[in-house]
Design an enzyme around this catalytic site. Structure first.
Site, short mmCIF file in Angstrom:
data_model
loop_
_atom_site.label_atom_id
_atom_site.label_comp_id
_atom_site.label_asym_id
_atom_site.label_seq_id
_atom_site.Cartn_x
_atom_site.Cartn_y
_atom_site.Cartn_z
N HIS A 90 10.50 8.30 11.03
CA HIS A 90 9.30 8.78 10.62
C HIS A 90 8.59 10.26 11.02
O HIS A 90 8.64 11.14 10.60
CB HIS A 90 8.22 7.80 10.63
CG HIS A 90 8.30 6.59 9.87
ND1 HIS A 90 8.58 6.41 8.58
CD2 HIS A 90 8.43 5.23 10.20
CE1 HIS A 90 8.93 5.06 8.05
NE2 HIS A 90 8.71 4.64 9.12
N ASP A 116 13.90 2.29 4.17
CA ASP A 116 12.97 1.59 4.96
C ASP A 116 12.60 0.39 4.30
O ASP A 116 13.10 -0.66 4.15
CB ASP A 116 11.87 2.64 5.17
CG ASP A 116 10.90 2.17 6.25
OD1 ASP A 116 11.13 0.93 6.71
OD2 ASP A 116 10.03 2.83 6.54
N ARG A 130 0.88 -4.52 6.03
CA ARG A 130 1.58 -5.34 6.94
C ARG A 130 1.31 -6.69 6.91
O ARG A 130 2.30 -7.62 7.08
CB ARG A 130 1.24 -4.63 8.23
CG ARG A 130 2.27 -5.11 9.39
CD ARG A 130 1.83 -4.52 10.64
NE ARG A 130 0.82 -4.99 11.17
CZ ARG A 130 0.57 -4.91 12.36
NH1 ARG A 130 1.14 -4.39 13.46
NH2 ARG A 130 -0.61 -5.43 12.91
ZN LIG Z 1 10.76 0.81 9.55
#
Ligand SMILES: [Zn+2]
Length: 446
Positions: free
Chosen positions: A268, A319, A83
Site C-alpha cells: 500500500h 489483496d 474489518r
Molecule cells: Zn493486505
C-alpha cells in the site's frame, strides 16, 4: 529434446511486441529456446493466438477475503467496519474449508493469467488461538491449494502479535498470534519450500508486531534470504497511533529496526511523508500497490510515481479480491495517478506490464520468472486480441492493448512451468471454477 513447443502469435518481450515466436520448454519447465521471426507454427507446436506476456504475479493476496466479495462492497463505513466483516468469515475457516476456498480462488487467478501468488498469511491457529496438531496446518493448506490450482505460491507467513501499539490480540486476532516473534520464527522454520512454493515472511503491520520484535522477523528473513512484506501506512489512523506510541512514522520505525531493504516490500505505502519516500526508495524497498482494494476500502491514493522515482520497484496485488484482474490493477495505478495529479502518461504500457510481471515475481523471491527469455521459468499467459474489448486496431499496438483495454476475461491460456494450465479459457485441473467458488464460499460465510 524439448518437452514441448509453443508458437506465440504475438509475444511481449519486455520492451516491444514481436510477431511469430517459437518457444521451446526444457524438461525442468524453463524456456529452452525463444526464436523470433517464425511466421507459421512449427509442426507439433501448440498454437497460442493473441498476445503472450510473462505470467502475471499477484504480489499481495489474502485468499479468504474472496468470500467477502459483493457482501462488503455495498456497505458504507470505513476500513475498520470492513474489518469486522472479514473477522466473521475468518471464524469459519479450518484447514479443510480454507483448502477448498483457496484452491478455487487460485484457480480464478490462473484463469486471470496469474502464475504466482504472494499469499500474506496470518490465519495460523484454531479459533481461540490454540495451535493445530500441525502448527502449520493452515499454511500447508494454502501450499496444497496452489498445487491443486496449478500455480506457484510464495507463502508470506505473517507475524501478527498485537491488536495495536501495546495491546493484546482481541478475541478474533488470537488465531493470528504466535505470542512472540521468536515463537513465530520457530513455527515458520518448520515450513519447507516445494517446487511450486517458496516460504517468505511478513510483518502484518507496525500495529501488529511490537517494535522490539520487528528485528527478529527481519533477521529470520535475512538469514533465509527470503522476501519480507509488510502492510505500510494504508490508513492515517495507523500513522497517528505510531506517532503517539513511538514519535515517528511507521516507515521510520521499520527503518530503525532493520526491516527495510531490497528483499522487503511495503504493501500500500499510501500515506507517506517525504522522508518516508526517501527511506523506502533509498533502501530499494519495494512498493506493492493494490489499487482495486485501495479504492474499495477508501484508503486513498499512494504516491506510486514518486516512490518509483526515489528507487522503489513497483509490484501489484489484488489483496482483498474485490476483483481479480492484474491488468485492471496495472492500469488503475496509472489512472489513479492521473486523477491525483491531473496529468496523464506517468507509466508506459511496458512499465505497467513490468510491474505486473518481472518486478512482481522479484518481489516474491522469483527473479527468474516474469520474463520471456531463455533460462527463465516457462510461465506465461495469452490475452485474446479478438474479443469485444480488444478487437480493432488495438492488436497492432501490442502491449498497450493488454494493459489499457483487456480484462481478466480476455485471458485464453495460462502456462506454468511449461504445463498448459488454462487452455482456451478453461482450467485443466479445476473443471468448474465458478462452482468451486460458490461451494467453498457458502461453506465459510456461515
Ligand atoms: Zn493486505
Amino acid at each position: 529434446m524439448p518437452l514441448k513447443t509453443y508458437w506465440l502469435e504475438h509475444a511481449w518481450l519486455g520492451a516491444h511486441v514481436e510477431p511469430g515466436v517459437a518457444l521451446e520448454v526444457s524438461e525442468d519447465g524453463r524456456i529452452a529456446t525463444l526464436t523470433s521471426g517464425v511466421h507459421a507454427p512449427p509442426r507439433g507446436a501448440e498454437v497460442l493466438r493473441g498476445l503472450t506476456v510473462p505470467g502475471l504475479a499477484n504480489a499481495h493476496s489474502h485468499a479468504f477475503h474472496r468470500a467477502l466479495r459483493s457482501l462488503v462492497q455495498v456497505g458504507s463505513g470505513t476500513f475498520w467496519t470492513w474489518r469486522e466483516f472479514m473477522y466473521q468469515v475468518a471464524q469459519n475457516l479450518t484447514p479443510d474449508t480454507y483448502y477448498a476456498l483457496a484452491r478455487a480462488v487460485y484457480a480464478e487467478m490462473a484463469l486471470a493469467g496469474i502464475t504466482n501468488v504472494g499469499e500474506f498469511h496470518y490465519l495460523h491457529h484454531a479459533p481461540g488461538g490454540a495451535p493445530y496438531a500441525d502448527p502449520n496446518a493452515m499454511g500447508e493448506a494454502l501450499i496444497e491449494a496452489a498445487a491443486a490450482a496449478g500455480i506457484r505460491i510464495t507463502l508470506l507467513d505473517t507475524a501478527y502479535l498485537s491488536a495495536g501499539f501495546g495491546r493484546e490480540p482481541n478475541e478474533h486476532q488470537r488465531r493470528f498470534s504466535d505470542g512472540t516473534a521468536d515463537a513465530w520464527a520457530e513455527r515458520v522454520g518448520a515450513l519447507r519450500p516445494r517446487e511450486h512454493a517458496l516460504i517468505g515472511a511478513a510483518v502484518h503491520s507496525v500495529r501488529a508486531v511490537p517494535a522490539d520484535q520487528l528485528a527478529t522477523v527481519a533477521r529470520w528473513a535475512d538469514e533465509q534470504r527470503a522476501p519480507l512484506h509488510v502492510h505500510l501506512s494504508e490508513q492515517t489512523a495507523e500513522n497517528e497511533a505510531c506517532q503517539a506510541a513511538h514519535g515517528c512514522t511507521p516507515t521510520e520505525l521499520l527503518a530503525e529496526n532493520g526491516v527495510l531493504g531490497p528483499r522487503t516490500t511495503g504493501v500500500h505505502n499510501t500515506h507517506l511523508t517525504d522522508l518516508d519516500i526517501g527511506l523506502l526508495g533509498g533502501t530499494r524497498t519495494g512498493t506493492c500497490m493494490c489499487p482495486t482494494t485501495e479504492r474499495d476500502l477508501a484508503d486513498g491514493i499512494g504516491p506510486a510515481r514518486r516512490l518509483q522515482q526515489a528507487g522503489s520497484p513497483l509490484s501489484l496485488g489484488s489483496d482483498s479480491h474485490a476483483v481479480i484482474d492484474l491488468l485492471e490493477e496495472a492500469r488503475a495505478m496509472e489512472l489513479n495517478e492521473r486523477l491525483s495529479s491531473r496529468t496523464r502518461g506517468h507509466w508506459t504500457a511496458n512499465a505497467l506490464l513490468t510491474a505486473a510481471t518481472a518486478d512482481g515475481h522479484a518481489a516474491l523471491g522469483l527473479p527468474d520468472a516474469g520474463r520471456l527469455e531463455t533460462g527463465a521459468l516457462a510461465d506465461f499467459t495469452t490475452i485474446a486480441l479478438d474479443s469485444v474489448r480488444t478487437a480493432g486496431p488495438l492488436p497492432r499496438l501490442g502491449a498497450e492493448t493488454a494493459v489499457f483495454a483487456a480484462s481478466a476475461s480476455d485471458v485464453r491460456h495460462t502456462v506454468v512451468g511449461g504445463r498448459h494450465l488454462v487452455r482456451d479459457g478453461a482450467h485443466t485441473l479445476v473443471p468448474d471454477v465458478p462452482a468451486a467458488l460458490a461451494e467453498s464460499i457458502a461453506a465459510v460465510r456461515g
